[in-house]
Scaffold this active site. Structure first.
Site, PDB file in Angstrom:
ATOM      1  N   CYS A   1      -3.536   0.557   6.236  1.00 55.78           N
ATOM      2  CA  CYS A   1      -3.434   1.919   6.781  1.00 55.78           C
ATOM      3  C   CYS A   1      -1.972   2.350   6.895  1.00 55.78           C
ATOM      4  O   CYS A   1      -1.066   1.536   6.760  1.00 55.78           O
ATOM      5  CB  CYS A   1      -4.034   1.948   8.171  1.00 55.78           C
ATOM      6  SG  CYS A   1      -5.700   1.307   8.246  1.00 55.78           S
TER       7      CYS A   1
ATOM      8  N   GLY B   1      -4.211   5.302   3.288  1.00 58.70           N
ATOM      9  CA  GLY B   1      -5.523   5.435   3.914  1.00 58.70           C
ATOM     10  C   GLY B   1      -6.025   6.852   3.772  1.00 58.70           C
ATOM     11  O   GLY B   1      -5.312   7.795   4.103  1.00 58.70           O
TER      12      GLY B   1
ATOM     13  N   ASN C   1      -1.976  -1.130  11.572  1.00 61.28           N
ATOM     14  CA  ASN C   1      -2.080  -1.444  10.153  1.00 61.28           C
ATOM     15  C   ASN C   1      -2.175  -2.957  10.046  1.00 61.28           C
ATOM     16  O   ASN C   1      -1.295  -3.661  10.517  1.00 61.28           O
ATOM     17  CB  ASN C   1      -0.838  -0.932   9.411  1.00 61.28           C
ATOM     18  CG  ASN C   1      -0.778  -1.391   7.960  1.00 61.28           C
ATOM     19  OD1 ASN C   1       0.302  -1.500   7.395  1.00 61.28           O
ATOM     20  ND2 ASN C   1      -1.900  -1.660   7.340  1.00 61.28           N
ATOM     21  N   GLY C   2      -3.258  -3.431   9.438  1.00 60.82           N
ATOM     22  CA  GLY C   2      -3.456  -4.870   9.299  1.00 60.82           C
ATOM     23  C   GLY C   2      -4.868  -5.239   9.684  1.00 60.82           C
ATOM     24  O   GLY C   2      -5.745  -4.381   9.773  1.00 60.82           O
TER      25      GLY C   2
ATOM     26  N   TYR D   1       1.224  -2.516  -5.612  1.00 63.56           N
ATOM     27  CA  TYR D   1       0.304  -1.382  -5.628  1.00 63.56           C
ATOM     28  C   TYR D   1       0.388  -0.465  -4.399  1.00 63.56           C
ATOM     29  O   TYR D   1       0.497   0.745  -4.530  1.00 63.56           O
ATOM     30  CB  TYR D   1      -1.132  -1.898  -5.794  1.00 63.56           C
ATOM     31  CG  TYR D   1      -2.207  -0.897  -5.420  1.00 63.56           C
ATOM     32  CD1 TYR D   1      -2.368   0.290  -6.142  1.00 63.56           C
ATOM     33  CD2 TYR D   1      -3.055  -1.123  -4.334  1.00 63.56           C
ATOM     34  CE1 TYR D   1      -3.357   1.209  -5.784  1.00 63.56           C
ATOM     35  CE2 TYR D   1      -4.044  -0.207  -3.983  1.00 63.56           C
ATOM     36  CZ  TYR D   1      -4.184   0.957  -4.705  1.00 63.56           C
ATOM     37  OH  TYR D   1      -5.144   1.868  -4.355  1.00 63.56           O
TER      38      TYR D   1
HETATM   39  O1  LIG Z   1      -9.802  -3.360 -10.305  1.00 64.71           O
HETATM   40  P1  LIG Z   1      -9.985  -2.294  -9.298  1.00 64.71           P
HETATM   41  O2  LIG Z   1     -10.874  -2.751  -8.169  1.00 64.71           O
HETATM   42  O3  LIG Z   1     -10.420  -1.006  -9.877  1.00 64.71           O
HETATM   43  O4  LIG Z   1      -8.597  -2.065  -8.546  1.00 64.71           O
HETATM   44  C1  LIG Z   1      -7.355  -1.921  -9.187  1.00 64.71           C
HETATM   45  C2  LIG Z   1      -7.064  -0.482  -9.522  1.00 64.71           C
HETATM   46  O5  LIG Z   1      -7.064   0.333  -8.316  1.00 64.71           O
HETATM   47  C3  LIG Z   1      -5.768   0.856  -8.087  1.00 64.71           C
HETATM   48  O6  LIG Z   1      -5.693   2.210  -8.489  1.00 64.71           O
HETATM   49  P2  LIG Z   1      -5.982   3.471  -7.538  1.00 64.71           P
HETATM   50  O7  LIG Z   1      -6.829   4.445  -8.244  1.00 64.71           O
HETATM   51  O8  LIG Z   1      -6.520   3.020  -6.215  1.00 64.71           O
HETATM   52  O9  LIG Z   1      -4.561   4.105  -7.209  1.00 64.71           O
HETATM   53  P3  LIG Z   1      -3.311   4.580  -8.103  1.00 64.71           P
HETATM   54  O10 LIG Z   1      -3.531   6.021  -8.432  1.00 64.71           O
HETATM   55  O11 LIG Z   1      -2.132   4.389  -7.205  1.00 64.71           O
HETATM   56  O12 LIG Z   1      -3.203   3.747  -9.314  1.00 64.71           O
HETATM   57  C4  LIG Z   1      -4.831   0.006  -8.905  1.00 64.71           C
HETATM   58  O13 LIG Z   1      -3.673   0.709  -9.279  1.00 64.71           O
HETATM   59  C5  LIG Z   1      -5.670  -0.334 -10.105  1.00 64.71           C
HETATM   60  O14 LIG Z   1      -5.661   0.744 -11.028  1.00 64.71           O
HETATM   61  N1  LIG Z   2      -6.137  -1.269   6.456  1.00 66.55           N
HETATM   62  C1  LIG Z   2      -5.812  -1.391   7.715  1.00 66.55           C
HETATM   63  O1  LIG Z   2      -4.646  -1.563   8.066  1.00 66.55           O
HETATM   64  C2  LIG Z   2      -6.981  -1.368   8.694  1.00 66.55           C
HETATM   65  C3  LIG Z   2      -6.670  -1.395  10.179  1.00 66.55           C
HETATM   66  C4  LIG Z   2      -7.906  -1.787  11.004  1.00 66.55           C
HETATM   67  N2  LIG Z   2      -8.255  -3.155  10.757  1.00 66.55           N
HETATM   68  C5  LIG Z   2      -9.068  -0.865  10.658  1.00 66.55           C
HETATM   69  O2  LIG Z   2     -10.009  -1.279  10.028  1.00 66.55           O
HETATM   70  O3  LIG Z   2      -9.002   0.284  11.007  1.00 66.55           O
HETATM   71 MG   LIG Z   3      -4.408   2.446 -10.337  1.00 69.07          MG
END
Ligand SMILES: O=P(O)(O)OC[C@H]1O[C@H](OP(=O)(O)OP(=O)(O)O)[C@H](O)[C@@H]1O
Ligand SMILES: NC(=O)CC[C@H](N)C(=O)O
Ligand SMILES: [Mg+2]
Ligand code: SF4
Length: 437
Positions: free
Chosen positions: A2, A28, A95-96, A237
């Site tokens: 988050c 998030g 966050n976490g 990422y």
């Molecule tokens: O194998 P998967 O489970 O699909 O996860 C990996 C993918 O998800 C993320 O992209 P996302 O669309 O979340 O965000 P981005 O626009 O920052 O690339 C990441 O960059 C990969 O493209």
């Molecule tokens: N991704 C997160 O940092 C999640 C924070 C918290 N564990 C929630 O589920 O809201």
């Molecule tokens: Mg992606």
């Protein structure tokens, strides 16, 4: 992972938190919330712009905010969460993921404690409340030293704003002077986006709490020995390309990972097609060392957010977000480069898409190693079974995504890139099963 933000002694705290959260939206997308002076609250499901509207403006000069990507508890929970205690009112944005949340919740309930949410985050409030001190600051310190990981927190109390990070520093947190007060945010890029100067931005160190009080001088309290295990996936990422950790820029690291990928796998093609957004920087690195040009083979709809951090409909999101350009792809050999494959949702769809658009050969390069382990530190991959690389060997994986060739960066190559740029003390548990806790 988050996004969290905090503001102390700054006019129009609501607007400032809104702007910070907007810069942290990529962390998030499920819900957003703000708490300001007097614990006045605005919370709702959805994106920052739809929840934190001008009509809901709250007067105040201090507060905290949160954008949620759920990892524990119900999907419809929203942070920050607020409670009354003997030591004053307290509101927390987290966050976490608290690794032993189930046991801790059980322990609290067995001694008569009640919970008003299903969140792991609420444990922090309980530990604050049961701490054997009357002083709220000592109580928080006690709570932090008993909750191991993983957390970066902003906490609003009647008498202070606190920013805290677990001893491993798994999730990021930064603060800076701002106007007459201070602001805190998950990424330094968010602080800079509202005008903070680079030289004034500082990391909240692992194992410390920073208290912002009426003295208007931050007080730093160490509650545990620092043992850095920063999430390397933040570099790969999660974080924005303009964010920096340990003084190292995320975009530059992604480029280095892309270069290393080419050093290890000298795959040739007519051009590289970056899987937008997060595959772009690594593609650039691969292109720079290989001399293979980048082409605009996939375009991205800017009104669709991230797919990986959504709890459902991920396939539809990928399909709506990325579209192939047949005029570019027709009859070509291409290398699709992405930052990661986790569940395999994205890559399978994209490979199908570019083939349908006429690509002759489709090679897939990933600038991180195969994800073989779950994460219990703030990513929603707590079940190994959902990770595509744990269920398939390399050849099956290639078949599954439908590529002519599939190549990853090795674990050693990945490590070398981080060591090479001076980032030591990282977590790479989901790649090599070596977890900090
Ligand atoms: O194998 P998967 O489970 O699909 O996860 C990996 C993918 O998800 C993320 O992209 P996302 O669309 O979340 O965000 P981005 O626009 O920052 O690339 C990441 O960059 C990969 O493209
Ligand atoms: N991704 C997160 O940092 C999640 C924070 C918290 N564990 C929630 O589920 O809201
Ligand atoms: Mg992606
Ligand atoms: S297990 Fe992976 S995603 Fe989780 S904190 Fe470690 S590196 Fe990050």
């Amino acid at each position: 992972m988050c996004g969290i933000a905090g503001v102390w002694n700054v006019d129009n705290a609501y607007n400032v938190i809104h702007d910070l959260l907007l810069s942290l939206q990529h962390r998030g997308q499920q819900a957003a919330g703000v708490v300001v002076n007097g614990f006045k609250t605005v919370k709702g499901e959805g994106l920052v712009e739809s929840v934190l509207t001008d009509e809901r403006f709250l007067e105040g000069n201090r507060g905290i905010g949160h954008v949620r990507y759920s990892t524990y508890g119900s999907l419809d929970e929203i942070q920050p969460i607020t409670a009354y205690t003997l030591k004053g009112r307290i509101s927390v944005a987290h966050n976490g993921n608290i690794v032993d949340a189930n046991e801790k919740r059980k322990f609290i309930m067995e001694s008569g404690g009640i919970f008003s949410t299903t969140l792991d985050t609420e444990i922090i409030i309980h530990y604050f409340s049961i701490a054997p001190y009357t002083n709220p600051r000592e109580s928080l310190q006690w709570a932090m030293s008993r909750i191991k990981a993983a957390y970066s927190l902003v906490i609003l109390h009647d008498s202070f704003l606190a920013a805290a990070r677990d001893q491993f520093g798994i999730r990021p947190l930064f603060y800076s002077k701002y106007e007459n007060g201070y602001i805190v945010a998950s990424e330094d890029s968010a602080l800079r986006s509202i005008g903070c100067k680079c030289e004034e931005i500082q990391e909240v160190e692992p194992g410390t709490i920073i208290f912002f009080t009426d003295s208007n001088k931050p007080e730093i309290v160490k509650f545990s020995r620092r043992q850095d295990r920063f999430c390397s996936f933040e570099f790969v990422y999660f974080a924005r390309p303009d964010s920096n950790f340990y003084g190292v820029n995320t975009h530059e690291v992604r480029k280095m990972l892309g270069r290393k990928l080419y050093e290890e796998n000298r795959v040739q093609a007519d051009f590289i097609v970056p899987v937008l957004d997060s595959g772009f920087s690594g593609s650039l690195g691969y292109s720079q060392v290989s001399g293979i040009p980048i082409e605009y083979g996939l375009i991205r709809n800017h009104y669709i957010g991230r797919s990986f951090i959504m709890p459902k409909n991920r396939q539809e999101i990928v399909r709506r977000k990325l579209s192939p350009l047949p005029s570019v792809l027709e009859g070509k050999e291409i290398i699709l480069i992405d930052d990661s494959i986790v569940r395999g949702t994205t890559m399978k769809i994209i490979v199908d898409m570019v083939r349908e658009a006429g690509a002759k050969k489709v090679y897939v390069g990933i600038h991180s190693p195969a994800v073989i382990g779950s994460c219990n530190y703030g990513i929603d991959t707590s079940r190994r079974s959902e990770l595509i690389a744990t269920r398939n060997d390399a050849e099956k994986l290639r078949e599954y995504v439908g590529a002519d060739k599939l190549f990853y960066l090795s674990v050693d190559g990945y490590k070398e890139v981080f060591e090479g740029c001076g980032v030591n003390g990282i977590c790479m548990g989901c790649f090599n099963l070596d977890y900090p806790v």
